[in-house]
Design an enzyme around this catalytic site. Structure first.
Site, PDB file in Angstrom:
ATOM      1  N   GLU A  58       0.869  -1.167   0.000  1.00 53.03           N
ATOM      2  CA  GLU A  58       0.000   0.000   0.000  1.00 53.03           C
ATOM      3  C   GLU A  58       0.916   1.230   0.000  1.00 53.03           C
ATOM      4  OE1 GLU A  58      -3.340   1.333   3.051  1.00 53.03           O
ATOM      5  OE2 GLU A  58      -2.691  -0.747   3.305  1.00 53.03           O
ATOM      6  N   ARG A  84       3.308 -12.753  10.221  1.00 51.01           N
ATOM      7  CA  ARG A  84       4.147 -11.606   9.898  1.00 51.01           C
ATOM      8  C   ARG A  84       5.390 -11.603  10.774  1.00 51.01           C
ATOM      9  NH1 ARG A  84       0.841  -7.463   9.246  1.00 51.01           N
ATOM     10  NH2 ARG A  84       2.331  -5.823   9.572  1.00 51.01           N
ATOM     11  N   LYS A  97       3.924   0.744   9.296  1.00 52.09           N
ATOM     12  CA  LYS A  97       4.287   1.952   8.554  1.00 52.09           C
ATOM     13  C   LYS A  97       3.666   3.192   9.196  1.00 52.09           C
ATOM     14  CE  LYS A  97       3.098  -0.045   4.723  1.00 52.09           C
ATOM     15  NZ  LYS A  97       2.644  -0.208   3.337  1.00 52.09           N
TER      16      LYS A  97
HETATM   17  P1  ATP Z   1       2.087  -2.078   7.839  1.00 54.90           P
HETATM   18  O1  ATP Z   1       1.242  -2.499   9.004  1.00 54.90           O
HETATM   19  O2  ATP Z   1       3.528  -1.973   8.157  1.00 54.90           O
HETATM   20  O3  ATP Z   1       1.550  -0.882   7.138  1.00 54.90           O
HETATM   21  P2  ATP Z   1       0.872  -3.613   5.838  1.00 54.90           P
HETATM   22  O4  ATP Z   1       0.584  -5.053   5.874  1.00 54.90           O
HETATM   23  O5  ATP Z   1      -0.278  -2.694   5.994  1.00 54.90           O
HETATM   24  O6  ATP Z   1       2.000  -3.309   6.859  1.00 54.90           O
HETATM   25  P3  ATP Z   1       1.314  -3.420   3.044  1.00 54.90           P
HETATM   26  O7  ATP Z   1       1.964  -2.345   2.283  1.00 54.90           O
HETATM   27  O8  ATP Z   1      -0.129  -3.600   2.871  1.00 54.90           O
HETATM   28  O9  ATP Z   1       1.661  -3.196   4.567  1.00 54.90           O
HETATM   29  O10 ATP Z   1       2.082  -4.786   2.843  1.00 54.90           O
HETATM   30  C1  ATP Z   1       2.543  -5.312   1.631  1.00 54.90           C
HETATM   31  C2  ATP Z   1       2.792  -6.775   1.838  1.00 54.90           C
HETATM   32  O11 ATP Z   1       3.773  -6.984   2.845  1.00 54.90           O
HETATM   33  C3  ATP Z   1       1.545  -7.491   2.295  1.00 54.90           C
HETATM   34  O12 ATP Z   1       1.410  -8.678   1.551  1.00 54.90           O
HETATM   35  C4  ATP Z   1       1.791  -7.768   3.745  1.00 54.90           C
HETATM   36  O13 ATP Z   1       1.155  -8.926   4.158  1.00 54.90           O
HETATM   37  C5  ATP Z   1       3.312  -7.886   3.818  1.00 54.90           C
HETATM   38  N1  ATP Z   1       3.818  -7.505   5.134  1.00 54.90           N
HETATM   39  C6  ATP Z   1       3.640  -6.332   5.777  1.00 54.90           C
HETATM   40  N2  ATP Z   1       4.210  -6.348   6.994  1.00 54.90           N
HETATM   41  C7  ATP Z   1       4.780  -7.566   7.134  1.00 54.90           C
HETATM   42  C8  ATP Z   1       5.525  -8.201   8.182  1.00 54.90           C
HETATM   43  N3  ATP Z   1       5.800  -7.591   9.332  1.00 54.90           N
HETATM   44  N4  ATP Z   1       5.948  -9.474   7.972  1.00 54.90           N
HETATM   45  C9  ATP Z   1       5.695 -10.093   6.813  1.00 54.90           C
HETATM   46  N5  ATP Z   1       4.998  -9.560   5.801  1.00 54.90           N
HETATM   47  C10 ATP Z   1       4.545  -8.305   5.944  1.00 54.90           C
HETATM   48 MG    MG Z   2      -1.566  -1.431   5.641  1.00 57.85          MG
END
Ligand code: ATP
Ligand code: MG
Length: 560
Positions: free
Chosen positions: A34, A259, A269
């Protein structure tokens, strides 16, 4: 190395699917960030998994920007994400897609669901929708607009798109089951009205798709075979499947994994953005940040991060990985590749009394004992030197074998020196200089008479050394779980006040003059360091990547 490891459960599923000829044996995965921040080490786990799976199975992995939300997207994030994915793996991130490119197709799918009587336009406000949805114990109630005719819904949806209604006035919802025990299935919102421009589609749209509606469609349109996401989406899988079944379109398989969580580190993020916004760190690429850009600036290599991801594996249960394990990975990698140099962080002046004034000589030093091909270099020696202030004690404790009055030590690659007197500042009593003698017969570091010394010190020649700034980093947070706070506090209360120490007046050997930003070295006896972009040719700035002390190796030893 990674090939010897047992396959995790996702690799097993994919291997099984390929040998069963599912999807014609094709493997297509995706990494769908995202656009709301920079990538962090948790994303690296997902990137390694998705790109790694494609690579191992002759498949493809798409970098897809999940840019369905107009208010948070930023072009800066696109650039940083592409850059980070490419940095992590060669050839990764070459297939770049944008969810917003599918907006028209998604809209057509929405019209198709309305025609099937599986979606309706609702007039309830966001608050009312949430109130009608019920909760864990109470089933939801149907919206009074749930039974609108297909014609009316088609008309209202078209007018939503045309911009006839203000923000929040209407939504398009899937018609599923307001009493479902899974709240995600209680008529989820598919579109909301937001009159905002989008970084790619401009003002073409004023309705934007919700994540759950959009995500499966993006996967389906790209013919992703295995849609891998983190565990919090497990409860969303029935909805993912419902949308694709209701549309009767190509249906990827969603698989969830745990995760990555790291001790002393935050991994959201949104929270990392807070740290940047409130000035707790010096931007997204501050070397204390768990972002890929921060780790890169700190001196981490892509190889070390990939090896770390391979070692932690992929599981279905949430856990917290010790940050010492990440440090272990970079230490191992840099031990193999980093050139050794001598640098003195807190200089103490040493005058070698029996070494002629005006004289200097060049001594041979090994660049990397782990890599004979790295060769040797010349290090200048002269009458006035600097050693580390910590390497001298006036009253040496029992276990202290380094320099003291009357004691002899080895200067690395140079000579044995013996401390014969100490000069002090008369007012403060602080030691300002050591007077030593050297033994010319010990050139290179060994004594022909077989005399032993208990310590080898690093040093630089005062006349030849280069001034430098060194930045020493510690964990950004003082607690293993930064979120462990007293009531009314947030993670800012756990910031480690000593996470950055700037040592301004260091002296480094002259071979470091003009070292390129990003290049990495081992400072003998001190740790691994990386040239920062704040450097100038005459005054380098170094970031300490990691010390030489391997706490993870100790933990492993204790466990075995
Ligand atoms: P954040 O909470 O840091 O914003 P998010 O899951 O909202 O993380 P995205 O940009 O949507 O962030 O994530 C892109 C990809 O990375 C998704 O497939 C997500 O599942 C994966 N991802 C994000 N954080 C982790 C993590 N801590 N460990 C493994 N995979 C992750
Ligand atoms: Mg997110």
């Amino acid at each position: 190395m990674a090939g010897d490891r047992p396959q995790d459960f996702i690799r097993q599923i994919v291997t099984r699917d390929v040998s069963a000829g599912k999807n014609g044996g094709a493997v297509v995965t995706r990494f769908p960030p995202e656009l709301n921040g920079y990538l962090h080490i948790g994303h690296a786990k997902s990137i390694c998994l998705n790109f790694g799976l494609a690579e191992a199975n002759g498949g493809l992995c798409n970098l897809r920007f999940d840019d369905t939300n107009p208010s948070t997207e930023e072009v800066e994030y696109v650039r940083s994400i592409e850059n980070d994915v490419r940095w992590l793996g060669s050839g990764w991130g070459d297939r770049v897609f944008y969810a917003s490119d599918y907006f028209e197709q998604m809209y057509e799918y929405a019209v198709a669901l309305v025609r099937k009587g599986k979606a309706y336009v609702d007039d309830l406000s966001a608050e009312e929708i949430s109130e009608y949805r019920g909760n864990f114990t109470t089933p939801g109630r149907n919206s009074p607009h749930r039974d609108r005719s297909v014609e009316e819904n088609l008309d209202l949806l078209a007018r939503m798109r045309a911009g006839e209604f203000p923000d929040g006035a209407k939504t398009l919802r899937a018609k599923i089951d307001m009493a479902s025990p899974n709240q995600n299935l209680r008529d989820p919102v598919m579109y909301r009205i937001v009159h905002e421009s989008h970084h790619r589609t401009g003002d073409a749209w004023c309705i934007y798709p919700m994540y759950d509606w959009a995500h499966g469609l993006e996967d389906s349109i790209e013919r992703v075979t295995h849609s891998i996401c983190t565990l919090e989406f497990e409860n969303h899988r029935p909805l993912y499947d419902w949308f694709l079944d209701a549309l009767d379109v190509y249906h990827p398989q969603q698989i969830e994994f745990a995760r990555l969580n790291l001790s002393y580190t935050l991994m959201s993020k949104r929270k990392l953005l807070e740290l940047v916004r409130r000035g707790a760190v010096d931007g997204w690429d501050d070397p204390r940040m768990p972002t890929l850009s921060g780790l890169r600036r700190r001196g981490y290599t892509p190889d070390a991060i990939r090896e770390f991801c391979a070692r932690i594996g992929v599981a279905r249960a949430d856990s917290v990985v010790d940050v010492a394990q990440l440090e272990h990975a970079i230490r191992e990698d840099l031990n193999r590749r980093a050139a050794r140099v001598m640098a003195v962080l807190r200089p103490l002046r040493v005058v070698v009394e029996n070494y002629p004034e005006e004289q200097s000589e060049e001594l041979d030093a090994v660049n990397n004992p782990e890599d004979p091909a790295a060769g040797t270099r010349k290090v200048p020696f002269s009458r006035v030197l600097y050693i580390e202030r910590d390497d001298f004690r006036e009253d040496p404790p029992k276990q202290f074998f380094r320099l003291a009055l009357g004691r002899e030590v080895r200067l690395r690659y140079a000579y044995f020196v013996k401390c014969v007197s100490v000069v002090k500042d008369p007012s403060s009593g602080e030691v300002t200089e050591l007077r030593c003698t050297y033994d010319p017969a010990t050139r290179g570091g060994d004594s022909p008479d077989g005399r032993k010394v208990k310590a080898t010190l690093h040093w630089v020649s005062a006349e030849h050394a280069l001034g430098a700034e060194v930045r020493l980093y510690d964990h950004l947070f003082a607690k293993p779980d930064p979120e462990e706070v007293r009531e009314g506090q947030d993670f800012f209360a756990n910031l480690n006040p000593n996470s950055l120490e700037r040592v301004a007046d260091c002296r480094v050997e002259p071979s470091l003059r003009g070292a390129a930003p990003g290049s990495r070295f081992q400072f003998e006896r001190l740790g691994y360091f990386c040239v920062d972009r704040d450097s100038t040719a005459e005054r380098p700035v170094f970031n300490r990547t990691v010390t030489l002390r391997d706490t993870w190796a100790k933990i492993e030893k204790r466990q075995s």
